[in-house]
Write an enzyme that holds these catalytic residues in place. Structure first.
Site, PDB file in Angstrom:
ATOM      1  N   GLU A  37       0.788  -1.197  -0.011  1.00 49.85           N
ATOM      2  CA  GLU A  37       0.004  -0.006   0.201  1.00 49.85           C
ATOM      3  C   GLU A  37       1.015   1.497  -0.137  1.00 49.85           C
ATOM      4  O   GLU A  37       1.458   1.570  -1.097  1.00 49.85           O
ATOM      5  CB  GLU A  37      -1.007  -0.084   1.287  1.00 49.85           C
ATOM      6  CG  GLU A  37      -2.007  -1.003   0.963  1.00 49.85           C
ATOM      7  CD  GLU A  37      -3.180  -1.320   1.904  1.00 49.85           C
ATOM      8  OE1 GLU A  37      -3.243  -0.577   2.897  1.00 49.85           O
ATOM      9  OE2 GLU A  37      -4.166  -1.899   1.568  1.00 49.85           O
TER      10      GLU A  37
HETATM   11  C1  HEC Z   1      -3.549   0.601  -2.026  1.00 47.87           C
HETATM   12  C2  HEC Z   1      -4.661   1.082  -1.470  1.00 47.87           C
HETATM   13  C3  HEC Z   1      -5.186   1.577   0.003  1.00 47.87           C
HETATM   14  C4  HEC Z   1      -4.616   2.351   0.647  1.00 47.87           C
HETATM   15  C5  HEC Z   1      -3.730   3.657   0.070  1.00 47.87           C
HETATM   16  C6  HEC Z   1      -5.592   2.636   1.909  1.00 47.87           C
HETATM   17  N1  HEC Z   1      -6.192   1.531   1.937  1.00 47.87           N
HETATM   18 FE1  HEC Z   1      -7.376   1.295   3.313  1.00 47.87          FE
HETATM   19  N2  HEC Z   1      -8.050  -0.520   2.543  1.00 47.87           N
HETATM   20  C7  HEC Z   1      -7.634  -1.004   1.366  1.00 47.87           C
HETATM   21  C8  HEC Z   1      -7.885  -2.233   1.533  1.00 47.87           C
HETATM   22  C9  HEC Z   1      -7.491  -3.391   0.303  1.00 47.87           C
HETATM   23  C10 HEC Z   1      -8.426  -2.718   2.586  1.00 47.87           C
HETATM   24  C11 HEC Z   1      -8.969  -4.289   3.144  1.00 47.87           C
HETATM   25  C12 HEC Z   1      -7.804  -4.973   3.615  1.00 47.87           C
HETATM   26  C13 HEC Z   1      -7.935  -6.322   4.448  1.00 47.87           C
HETATM   27  O1  HEC Z   1      -9.124  -6.322   4.913  1.00 47.87           O
HETATM   28  O2  HEC Z   1      -7.009  -7.026   4.483  1.00 47.87           O
HETATM   29  C14 HEC Z   1      -8.586  -1.452   3.495  1.00 47.87           C
HETATM   30  C15 HEC Z   1      -9.177  -1.408   4.625  1.00 47.87           C
HETATM   31  C16 HEC Z   1      -9.629  -0.181   5.294  1.00 47.87           C
HETATM   32  C17 HEC Z   1     -10.314   0.170   6.495  1.00 47.87           C
HETATM   33  C18 HEC Z   1     -11.367  -0.969   6.893  1.00 47.87           C
HETATM   34  C19 HEC Z   1     -12.625  -0.978   6.651  1.00 47.87           C
HETATM   35  C20 HEC Z   1     -13.371  -2.229   6.954  1.00 47.87           C
HETATM   36  O3  HEC Z   1     -14.852  -2.188   6.546  1.00 47.87           O
HETATM   37  O4  HEC Z   1     -12.767  -3.234   7.419  1.00 47.87           O
HETATM   38  C21 HEC Z   1     -10.431   1.285   6.665  1.00 47.87           C
HETATM   39  C22 HEC Z   1     -11.057   2.248   7.752  1.00 47.87           C
HETATM   40  C23 HEC Z   1      -9.130   2.107   5.715  1.00 47.87           C
HETATM   41  N3  HEC Z   1      -9.016   0.987   4.848  1.00 47.87           N
HETATM   42  C24 HEC Z   1      -9.049   3.297   5.952  1.00 47.87           C
HETATM   43  C25 HEC Z   1      -7.660   3.664   5.265  1.00 47.87           C
HETATM   44  C26 HEC Z   1      -6.828   4.674   5.966  1.00 47.87           C
HETATM   45  C27 HEC Z   1      -7.406   5.838   6.834  1.00 47.87           C
HETATM   46  C28 HEC Z   1      -5.821   4.948   4.860  1.00 47.87           C
HETATM   47  C29 HEC Z   1      -4.654   5.892   4.840  1.00 47.87           C
HETATM   48  C30 HEC Z   1      -3.934   5.667   5.972  1.00 47.87           C
HETATM   49  C31 HEC Z   1      -5.826   3.958   3.759  1.00 47.87           C
HETATM   50  N4  HEC Z   1      -7.022   3.145   4.469  1.00 47.87           N
HETATM   51  C32 HEC Z   1      -5.163   3.789   2.879  1.00 47.87           C
HETATM   52  C33 HEC Z   1      -6.706  -0.277   0.506  1.00 47.87           C
HETATM   53  C34 HEC Z   1      -6.268   0.919   0.810  1.00 47.87           C
END
Ligand code: HEC
Ligand code: HEC
Length: 306
Positions: free
Chosen positions: A119
């Protein structure tokens, strides 16, 4: 057979007493405005990624469903992830974060992506000195006595995410007593959602996000992702995932933890077969889809930074 009978008994009992299983989300959550503002700046800031290319918002598009509409996400240097990005909208109401629930709340979750190699691939011990040289230093200092730390970065992000809620969906208005807020077909869909048993798993404020369950109860699914098993190493957790929220579901295609399904109609059919062991008629699916469309709430005002 026994499983089917047991399920039928549970479903019948539940559908008689299931009206309280879904609650409307509040129109507003109290937040510390200074922390939320700082968190918003961080959420949109590509400097959180190692090569300045990616911000949280790159994978969680706020003007749409709060996800990226890709099967799986791409991080820095085009690295491909393995899971579908869930929406950040209403995540605050989920009982755990991530598909496998490995973070207990938003604050714990927010540290993950920054150091995740596919990420943002940064390291706090290099990121923090960089941020110290920017106007983040006085801004953090004004709020947190210990200045910029991983915990405070996560705390500000989590505070901001409390503002990312989508209240006042037609279905919320219906639950609050406005019986005309949803169409007759959607009402049929809601009844089917209860009597067919969807509500056994998709319940609570987020119509999901309140428990784990197995993907593939009646049909063996050949998944490569073990879900919660990879976190707990307990056999009973194999292929268990957090039951996802169905709020704004028509905006967050593709579906499932690996994003393999692009059609919401087909996702509902899969659920019916895999989770409930029954086929559904076209009319039933149409009604359930009409119900699901009533779960689109209002996006917050002033989403994009000034
Ligand atoms: C490269 C793409 C990417 C970036 C950049 C990213 N996310 Fe995500 N995010 C994801 C993915 C894919 C998941 C699910 C991962 C898993 O469940 O293992 C996720 C899961 C989440 C969740 C959980 C939601 C749930 O329903 O469980 C949250 C809240 C979230 N991200 C917030 C953020 C925040 C705040 C940032 C910045 C610090 C961020 N994300 C940066 C792709 C991204
Ligand atoms: C036994 C529990 C259970 C039942 C019953 C159930 N679901 Fe699900 N549902 C899940 C789980 C777990 C997932 C996540 C599966 C995955 O991605 O691995 C899911 C995913 C979904 C998704 C995709 C959401 C997304 O963001 O990708 C939709 C849509 C859905 N369910 C609708 C329904 C409908 C409609 C019914 C009734 C016909 C239903 N579900 C019945 C547990 C259940």
């Amino acid at each position: 057979m026994i499983r089917t009978l047991m399920l039928l008994c549970i479903v019948t009992a539940l559908s008689l007493a299931s009206d309280h299983l879904i609650a409307p989300i509040p129109n507003h959550l109290d937040v510390d405005p200074h922390k939320a503002e700082l968190g918003k700046k961080l959420f949109f800031d590509t400097r959180l990624s190692v090569d300045n290319s990616i911000a949280c918002v790159s994978c969680h598009h706020l003007t749409e469903g709060g996800d990226d509409n890709l099967p799986v996400s791409f991080g820095v240097h085009g690295h491909k992830g393995t899971r579908n990005a869930p929406t950040v909208y209403n995540a605050v109401f989920d009982f755990r974060q991530f598909w496998d629930g490995r973070a207990k709340d938003l604050q714990e979750q927010a540290r993950g992506p920054i150091e995740n190699p596919v990420e943002m691939a940064h390291h706090f011990d290099r990121l923090i000195p960089l941020l110290q040289t920017t106007d983040y230093a006085p801004r953090f200092q004004a709020i947190y006595p210990d200045g910029i730390t991983p915990t405070n970065i996560a705390n500000a992000l989590a505070e901001y995410e409390k503002t990312l809620i989508t209240p006042n969906a037609p279905f919320d208005r219906y639950l609050r007593g406005d019986k005309e807020a949803i169409s007759p077909q959607a009402k049929v869909g809601y009844t089917l959602f209860k009597t067919k048993g969807c509500i056994l798993c998709h319940q609570g404020m987020n119509i999901g996000g309140s428990m784990y369950n197995k993907f593939g109860i009646f049909v063996e699914s050949n998944l490569t992702d073990m879900g919660r098993f990879a976190v707990t190493h307990k056999e009973r957790d194999r292929f268990f995932f957090k039951v996802p929220s169905l709020r704004n579901i028509d905006k967050t295609a593709p579906y499932f933890h690996d994003g393999h399904e692009t059609s919401l109609r087909k996702a509902v059919l899969t659920m019916s077969e895999y989770q409930l062991g029954r086929k559904m008629t076209q009319a039933d699916v149409d009604a359930i889809l009409a119900f699901l469309h009533t779960l689109d709430g209002q996006l917050p005002e002033g989403i994009m930074p000034q």
